[in-house]
Motif scaffolding. Structure first.
Motif, mmCIF file in Angstrom:
data_model
loop_
_atom_site.group_PDB
_atom_site.id
_atom_site.type_symbol
_atom_site.label_atom_id
_atom_site.label_comp_id
_atom_site.label_asym_id
_atom_site.label_seq_id
_atom_site.Cartn_x
_atom_site.Cartn_y
_atom_site.Cartn_z
ATOM 1 N N THR A 368 76.637 54.827 72.284
ATOM 2 C CA THR A 368 76.736 55.046 70.832
ATOM 3 C C THR A 368 77.708 54.053 70.213
ATOM 4 O O THR A 368 77.420 53.424 69.194
ATOM 5 C CB THR A 368 77.207 56.491 70.555
ATOM 6 N N LEU A 369 78.864 53.900 70.856
ATOM 7 C CA LEU A 369 79.861 52.982 70.304
ATOM 8 C C LEU A 369 79.360 51.541 70.366
ATOM 9 O O LEU A 369 79.582 50.751 69.447
ATOM 10 C CB LEU A 369 81.178 53.120 71.070
ATOM 11 N N LEU A 370 78.676 51.225 71.460
ATOM 12 C CA LEU A 370 78.130 49.875 71.603
ATOM 13 C C LEU A 370 77.177 49.561 70.451
ATOM 14 O O LEU A 370 77.264 48.513 69.804
ATOM 15 C CB LEU A 370 77.397 49.753 72.939
ATOM 16 N N ILE A 371 76.269 50.484 70.188
ATOM 17 C CA ILE A 371 75.261 50.245 69.150
ATOM 18 C C ILE A 371 75.893 50.326 67.758
ATOM 19 O O ILE A 371 75.674 49.458 66.914
ATOM 20 C CB ILE A 371 74.086 51.230 69.303
ATOM 21 N N ALA A 372 76.722 51.375 67.556
ATOM 22 C CA ALA A 372 77.313 51.568 66.216
ATOM 23 C C ALA A 372 78.214 50.408 65.834
ATOM 24 O O ALA A 372 78.287 50.018 64.670
ATOM 25 C CB ALA A 372 78.115 52.868 66.185
ATOM 26 N N GLY A 373 78.902 49.844 66.825
ATOM 27 C CA GLY A 373 79.922 48.864 66.483
ATOM 28 C C GLY A 373 79.469 47.427 66.599
ATOM 29 O O GLY A 373 80.236 46.516 66.333
ATOM 30 N N HIS A 374 78.233 47.214 66.975
ATOM 31 C CA HIS A 374 77.794 45.872 67.264
ATOM 32 C C HIS A 374 77.018 45.265 66.104
ATOM 33 O O HIS A 374 77.501 44.372 65.406
ATOM 34 C CB HIS A 374 76.968 45.943 68.565
ATOM 35 N N GLU A 375 75.829 45.814 65.840
ATOM 36 C CA GLU A 375 74.972 45.153 64.857
ATOM 37 C C GLU A 375 75.417 45.395 63.416
ATOM 38 O O GLU A 375 75.092 44.618 62.536
ATOM 39 C CB GLU A 375 73.522 45.598 65.060
ATOM 40 N N THR A 376 76.163 46.485 63.201
ATOM 41 C CA THR A 376 76.669 46.747 61.854
ATOM 42 C C THR A 376 77.582 45.592 61.419
ATOM 43 O O THR A 376 77.377 44.980 60.373
ATOM 44 C CB THR A 376 77.469 48.057 61.825
ATOM 45 N N THR A 377 78.567 45.293 62.272
ATOM 46 C CA THR A 377 79.515 44.235 61.913
ATOM 47 C C THR A 377 78.795 42.887 61.860
ATOM 48 O O THR A 377 79.074 42.060 60.982
ATOM 49 C CB THR A 377 80.661 44.168 62.940
ATOM 50 N N ALA A 378 77.871 42.677 62.798
ATOM 51 C CA ALA A 378 77.122 41.413 62.797
ATOM 52 C C ALA A 378 76.346 41.268 61.489
ATOM 53 O O ALA A 378 76.317 40.184 60.886
ATOM 54 C CB ALA A 378 76.171 41.378 63.990
#
Ligand code: HEM
Length: 620
Positions: A368-378
């Motif tokens: 969850t953290l991987l997905i939530a924190g990855h593409e959002t910021t990108a």
């Protein structure tokens, strides 16, 4: 990175809605422009070009009472009876019909349509048009499927804050179950409460300070890659670049894993992207065929997805085992706040703090953290560069600030908060391109929103896009203007803007990574504008939107990047970024660009404020 083929376009004035496979292009300071992939003009039939006329014709409108409409011919026949009982019956029916009409008028405005109209294009785009026609709350019906669309700050506040316990994640949980299981984003009820209480403290102040140092190193590495592209004479596709940059950061931050995806591809990186794309595919595909067991094996993409999930799951199991060993070796000598210099990751915090959970739950949390924190910021960084690349005035102001505060170096914890203008650029970018553009909920019990009854089981879409682009809420909403959030005012959030600005959501389910993400985005932005000049690659395809969980570009954002040219009369260029040894910075609460509450342990303060809000919230 290969350059994408130029896609043709057809352009219409004003905000227009288009049918699949048409994409919408956000051009700075201009009305939204519609472009058709493949360059063909869209036929008016089944096209959003004609949506306005079709809405005006009543095609989409549930006008009045159906019962009244159906009984109208009978009433007319009965009324022809000059004296007899038929006439009395007609009169009686007319009276009942009036009541039906009154009831219908008090029902929520309803737009009905064909789901094919929306599939395959950014769903928030037609929702904006429908919002302009139907107002801040309306029902969208596709056959048996119904959604309540909310585009009003006070209604959003009720759903997210005042009556938040009445809403679950609904379809989002169903869609994300295969990848996030009971992770924080899809979880509800007791599981969510317990996991949030455990995970939020992991993002404490010293952790953020340590991460900031790492963001600087990753941005430095990314900048070196960009310089290499310049030397090779190649343009750079920035969405891809930021996605890899974000993946490298989140891998280290969440489970201490070196993806190093900026330099190479490997099966784990491929597996992460296969899974991410599958999550987005499932969130936009109308029929959940993957729920049928045979389809998971018959359909190649589902087989690929299952294989990718297995790769990720195995990797996470290895990382969990390795981290457990490391914690044991630390011999109970926990570093303050469970922050290890060897491994400051969230995984380490969770294991070291004695969090007693199953490996499955831990895997769900990490995914969850991987997905939530990855593409959002990108996505935030991609759209920020799309917005600033044609705005030398904005770039000049950011550079002045960065040169003054950083002098070419990566920011420290104190300095990042002094980059107030850079932060406003990110704030404004998140207003124009909110990630995600729509928040999803399901009502657990009946509620009332905007004077309309919302029955239990209703699926709710809070359109953050509509809130952020509404002409009723913002002056010139389509204009990129970072000054709408003055640097001397506290940074904008849902509280300062009373729920008309929701880049990180609001209430008890607000993003737990907001400060992490802001620091990451500001660091990347500051370090890149200090070092490079940017311009659109000459034969780049137009930048257009498509959506999954976040807003993507259809053909990328292609930029030519070259080392920054200093004007002849300016001072010497800033010193090259110093190769500082990464260490745990402690951070202070000196002058800040953040509000008082944020100067304390940011994530803790966030959680405490939310708990307080929950306690104060009026009863439904
Ligand atoms: C610019 C980057 C980011 C944006 C725009 C963003 C946006 C959001 C939004 C709007 C929500 C609320 C969703 C809802 O109410 O349905 C959310 C939730 C969440 N975000 Fe972020 N996020 C970002 C970065 C991060 C990062 C870096 C992390 C973790 C390190 C993270 C972790 C989470 C989690 C775990 C939740 C679920 C919280 C809960 O339901 O209790 N996000 N995010």
């Amino acid at each position: 990175m290969e350059r994408c083929a130029r896609s043709g376009s057809s352009t219409f004035a004003g905000t227009k809605l288009v049918a699949h496979p048409v994409r919408l292009s956000p051009l700075k300071n201009q009305p939204l422009v519609v472009r058709a992939a493949g360059g063909q003009e869209q036929p008016p039939k089944n096209s959003y070009d004609s949506l306005e006329e079709r809405i005006a014709s009543g095609e989409f409108t549930d006008a009045g009472s159906t019962k009244e409409r159906l009984t109208r011919p009978l009433r007319r026949v009965l009324a022809r009876d000059p004296v007899g009982p038929g006439r009395a019956l007609a009169w009686r029916l007319a009276k009942i019909g009036q009541r039906w009409q009154r009831n219908a008028a008090s029902r929520m405005p309803t737009a009905t349509g064909d789901i094919r109209e929306i599939v395959g294009q950014p769903v928030f785009v037609p929702l904006f048009k429908l919002y302009q026609i139907y107002g801040p709350i309306f029902k969208l019906s596709f056959g048996p499927k119904q959604f309540v669309i909310i585009s009003d700050p006070q209604m959003a506040k009720r759903v997210l804050l005042y009556n938040a316990t009445n809403y679950s994640k609904g379809i989002l949980s169903e869609i994300l179950d295969f990848v996030m299981g009971q992770g924080l984003i899809p979880a509800d009820g007791e599981v969510w409460k317990v996991r949030r209480r455990v995970i939020v403290p992991a993002l404490h102040k010293r952790y953020l300070a340590a991460m900031l140092d790492m963001f600087g190193d990753c941005a430095q590495h990314g900048a070196d890659m960009l310089e290499q592209s310049h030397r090779d004479g190649k343009p750079v596709e920035m969405e891809n670049f930021f996605s890899r940059f974000g993946l490298d950061i989140i891998g280290k931050a969440v489970f201490g894993y070196e993806f190093d995806s900026l330099t190479h591809d490997d099966p784990v990186i491929q597996a992460v992207y296969t899974t991410l794309r599958e999550a987005e595919y499932r969130s936009t595909y109308p029929i959940a065929y993957w729920n049928l067991a045979p389809m998971r094996w018959l359909v190649p993409r589902q087989r690929r997805n299952a294989a990718a999930l297995q790769v990720i799951s195995d990797t996470l199991d290895e990382l969990i085992a390795k981290c457990k060993r490391l914690v044991e070796e630390e011999d109970q000598e926990f570093v303050e706040e469970f922050l290890s210099k060897a491994d400051p990751s969230i995984l380490h915090f969770l294991i070291a703090s004695g969090d007693d959970i199953t490996s499955k739950q831990l895997r769900d949390d990490l995914m969850t953290l991987l997905i939530a924190g990855h593409e959002t910021t990108a996505a935030v960084l991609t759209w920020t560069f799309h917005l600033i690349v044609d705005r030398p005035d904005v770039i000049a102001r950011m550079r002045e600030e960065c040169d003054r505060v950083l002098g070419g170096r990566k920011p420290t914890f104190e300095q990042v908060r002094e980059l107030r203008y850079c932060m406003r650029v990110i704030n404004e970018s998140m207003r124009m391109y909110p990630q995600p553009p729509v928040l999803i909920r399901r009502a657990l019990a009946d509620d009332e929103l905007g004077g309309y009854r919302v029955p239990a089981g209703s699926d709710i879409f809070i359109s953050v896009w509509n809130l952020h682009r509404s002409p009723a809420l913002w002056e010139e909403p389509d204009v990129f203007n970072p000054d709408r959030f003055p640097v001397e005012s506290p940074p904008p959030n849902e509280t300062t803007h009373d729920f008309k600005y929701l880049p990180f959501g609001g209430g008890r389910r607000k993003c737990i990574g907001d400060q992490f993400a802001l620091f990451e985005a500001i660091t990347a932005l500051a370090m890149l504008v200090q070092r490079f000049d940017f311009q659109r690659a000459p034969d780049a395809p137009p930048v257009e939107m498509t959506t999954g969980a976040t807003i993507h570009t259809t053909n990328g954002l292609w930029l030519d990047i070259k080392p920054r040219q200093m004007p002849a009369d300016s001072a010497a260029p800033p010193p090259p970024p110093a190769a500082e040894v990464p260490e745990l910075a402690t951070g202070g609460a000196a002058s800040t660009g953040l509000s008082e509450e944020r100067e304390l342990t940011l994530a803790f303060a966030n959680a405490a404020a939310q708990q307080q809000q929950q306690q104060q919230q009026p009863q439904a």
